[in-house]
Design an enzyme around this catalytic site. Structure first.
Site, PDB file in Angstrom:
ATOM      1  N   PHE A 125       0.821  -1.220   0.000  1.00 53.97           N
ATOM      2  CA  PHE A 125       0.000   0.000   0.000  1.00 53.97           C
ATOM      3  C   PHE A 125       0.850   1.263   0.000  1.00 53.97           C
ATOM      4  O   PHE A 125       0.355   2.341  -0.326  1.00 53.97           O
ATOM      5  CB  PHE A 125      -0.943   0.015   1.212  1.00 53.97           C
ATOM      6  CG  PHE A 125      -0.305   0.526   2.459  1.00 53.97           C
ATOM      7  CD1 PHE A 125       0.509  -0.274   3.230  1.00 53.97           C
ATOM      8  CD2 PHE A 125      -0.487   1.842   2.859  1.00 53.97           C
ATOM      9  CE1 PHE A 125       1.129   0.206   4.369  1.00 53.97           C
ATOM     10  CE2 PHE A 125       0.128   2.332   4.001  1.00 53.97           C
ATOM     11  CZ  PHE A 125       0.936   1.515   4.756  1.00 53.97           C
ATOM     12  N   LYS A 126       2.127   1.151   0.366  1.00 51.55           N
ATOM     13  CA  LYS A 126       2.971   2.357   0.409  1.00 51.55           C
ATOM     14  C   LYS A 126       3.053   3.036  -0.957  1.00 51.55           C
ATOM     15  O   LYS A 126       3.272   4.233  -1.048  1.00 51.55           O
ATOM     16  CB  LYS A 126       4.362   2.015   0.921  1.00 51.55           C
ATOM     17  CG  LYS A 126       4.347   1.689   2.408  1.00 51.55           C
ATOM     18  CD  LYS A 126       5.725   1.641   3.018  1.00 51.55           C
ATOM     19  CE  LYS A 126       5.634   1.429   4.518  1.00 51.55           C
ATOM     20  NZ  LYS A 126       5.078   0.087   4.854  1.00 51.55           N
ATOM     21  N   ASP A 127       2.842   2.252  -2.020  1.00 48.22           N
ATOM     22  CA  ASP A 127       2.819   2.842  -3.366  1.00 48.22           C
ATOM     23  C   ASP A 127       1.751   3.926  -3.492  1.00 48.22           C
ATOM     24  O   ASP A 127       1.931   4.888  -4.231  1.00 48.22           O
ATOM     25  CB  ASP A 127       2.526   1.765  -4.421  1.00 48.22           C
ATOM     26  CG  ASP A 127       3.656   0.755  -4.561  1.00 48.22           C
ATOM     27  OD1 ASP A 127       4.827   1.144  -4.436  1.00 48.22           O
ATOM     28  OD2 ASP A 127       3.359  -0.427  -4.806  1.00 48.22           O
ATOM     29  N   MET A 130       3.435   6.985  -2.131  1.00 45.16           N
ATOM     30  CA  MET A 130       4.770   7.249  -2.658  1.00 45.16           C
ATOM     31  C   MET A 130       4.715   7.638  -4.136  1.00 45.16           C
ATOM     32  O   MET A 130       5.475   8.507  -4.584  1.00 45.16           O
ATOM     33  CB  MET A 130       5.620   5.995  -2.457  1.00 45.16           C
ATOM     34  CG  MET A 130       7.069   6.274  -2.289  1.00 45.16           C
ATOM     35  SD  MET A 130       7.497   7.009  -0.707  1.00 45.16           S
ATOM     36  CE  MET A 130       7.959   5.587   0.258  1.00 45.16           C
TER      37      MET A 130
END
Ligand SMILES: *Cc1c(COP(=O)(O)O)cnc(C)c1O
Length: 483
Positions: A125-127, A130
């Site tokens: 989920f960091k995408d 980011m």
């Protein structure tokens, strides 16, 4: 009216705007940035956003982010958001119609759903945040004719999300330190196979903590930092939190049919960034009932929400678990929530974090602050390796759905906190393909990988291996930036 940002530690200073805090980390007084006041979403706006959310994630994201970002012209911000949230970036081999949804909601059974956040290029989920950051950085640096050299240390997930977000961006170089030989073959391949000229992988002959210490030492050298324009993209970055606010709105609209219904969210937590975004969404007026904070064996935050005692552990006490992205001893975004909990009084935060920064703890159990906790909707729970295995098995047997180890932590705790009549959405934070070993342990079978990632271990890799040495890293940066 321009949106201004303040520090949780409140030292008198100018109150910067969004683009003024975008590239930085901590506020100069050591605090974290937050909006001076949370923008409010009226019922009429919610109704309007509901129709946007049905059409396009990017349109909803633009509406939400415009509340926080008002020093970029609207047309430019719209273009940046549209470029970020496309079916192409969030496809992973899914068919175009599915991919267009970016964050599909998958009901496991009535009242229990998974909000899929891990369809980005690195399968976590960091995408979601980011990728936007990469486009915002490029835009702002371009306008100012500046550049930045991002220096970071990673044990896997954050580093690859940062590299995939920054690859090929004008004005940005990434120097990412990782512990040599200590990541999985898949993680190594994800990072080291990038051939973009602005991405530098540095494998340090040591542990993650050694890499982290080098980053700190380089960043503490003020002269070097200024000369080589060293920056970071760590989890305290406000833009990352803001980008994550969007998917709570998206999940809410997907799970309800009218804006007077409540939804509970369960969030696998580490640095408290993701669930902090849920808190912000709730403070803006999104009808979130409960925010269920799930930890693994590293249960510092679960202890706080149950007892009012915040007792960060020493790094050496942090346990290595099968949900490694939640192996955090000191949650960097937690200060943001506590600031709201104590009535936004920076004097209280300074006093509490004087203790934390000196390696100590604090206890709010007997204060009015702690009795105010229910008002914020937080409840918590924790999960261990055996729970993860059992949850992965049960979810696969009951629903035919394979979840990763972090999502399993969220599901386990969600099960303890479900309420009749209120849907519970568990945030899916990674795809099982990233954590093959534990999936095989739980199910006796290997998770499927998106087609684009089959055999990436065989691609040529680009990495520089160096000793644990601050000077060696500085020389490497000098050489690449100077050239
Ligand atoms: C980073 C991460 C988490 C924890 O999120 P925070 O925002 O740090 O609380 C959970 N699961 C996965 C897969 C992650 O990569």
């Amino acid at each position: 009216m321009t949106m201004h940002y303040i520090s949780t530690r409140g030292a008198a200073q100018s109150s910067p705007t969004f683009t003024q805090i975008l590239l930085g980390g901590l506020a100069p007084d050591g605090g974290l940035y937050l909006p001076q006041a949370y923008p409010q979403v009226s019922r009429a706006e919610l109704d309007q956003w509901r129709s946007l959310a049905n059409v396009s994630y990017a349109d909803l994201a633009f509406a939400v982010l415009s509340k926080f970002i008002d020093d970029i012209p609207a047309a430019d911000l719209k273009a940046l958001v549209d470029k970020t949230y496309t079916a192409k970036v969030y496809c992973n081999g899914r068919v175009a119609a599915q991919a267009a949804d970016i964050t599909p909601l998958r009901w496991l059974e009535p009242g229990l759903g998974l909000l899929e956040l891990s369809n980005g290029p690195t399968l976590a989920f960091k995408d979601m945040a980011m990728q936007l950051l990469g486009n915002l950085f490029e835009y702002v640096l371009d306008k100012r004719g500046e550049e930045i050299n991002i220096l970071g240390a990673t044990s896997g997930d954050t580093g690859s999300a940062a590299e995939y977000a920054m690859r090929g961006k004008r004005g940005v170089r990434v120097f990412m330190l990782s512990p040599d030989g200590r990541m999985s073959a898949f993680q190594r391949a994800q990072m080291y196979s990038l051939q973009d000229a602005n991405i530098y992988n540095i494998a340090v002959r040591g542990m993650f903590d050694d890499a982290q210490d080098i980053v700190k030492a380089v960043s503490n050298d003020a002269a070097f930092k200024a000369k080589y324009k060293i920056g970071a993209v760590n989890s305290i970055n406000w833009a990352r939190v803001a980008a994550q606010v969007v998917y709570y709105f998206k999940g809410y609209f997907a799970a309800t049919s009218a804006n007077d219904e409540l939804v509970d969210f369960s969030v696998p937590s580490g640095n408290f960034g993701n669930i902090c975004a849920g808190h912000v969404a709730r403070m803006m007026g999104l009808p979130i009932g409960r925010l269920v904070m799930a930890t693994n064996e590293n249960d510092v935050l679960d202890e706080f929400f149950r007892t009012g005692v915040y007792r960060p552990r020493a790094t050496a006490e942090t346990r290595t678990t099968s949900s490694p992205s939640m192996d955090i001893s000191k949650a960097s975004n937690f200060e943001r929530f506590v600031f709201d909990l104590v009535g936004r009084d920076p004097a209280v935060i300074r006093e509490l974090w004087a203790k934390v920064d000196a390696g100590g703890s604090f206890d709010l159990s007997t204060t009015t602050h702690f009795s105010a906790l229910p008002k914020f909707g937080f409840v918590s729970g924790k999960s261990c390796h055996a729970d993860r295995l059992a949850t992965i098995r049960r979810t696969f047997e009951q629903y035919g759905v394979m979840v990763d180890t972090h999502t399993a932590d969220g599901l386990k705790v969600a099960g303890e906190q479900r309420r009749a009549g209120t849907p519970m959405l568990v945030l899916e934070t990674a795809l099982p393909a990233k954590f093959e070993e534990t999936i095989v342990e739980a199910l006796g079978r290997t998770p499927q990988r998106p087609a684009a990632m089959l055999g990436i271990e065989n691609l040529p890799q680009r990495v520089e291996v160096i000793d644990v040495s601050v000077d060696a890293v500085k020389r490497f940066i000098e050489l690449k930036v100077g050239a």
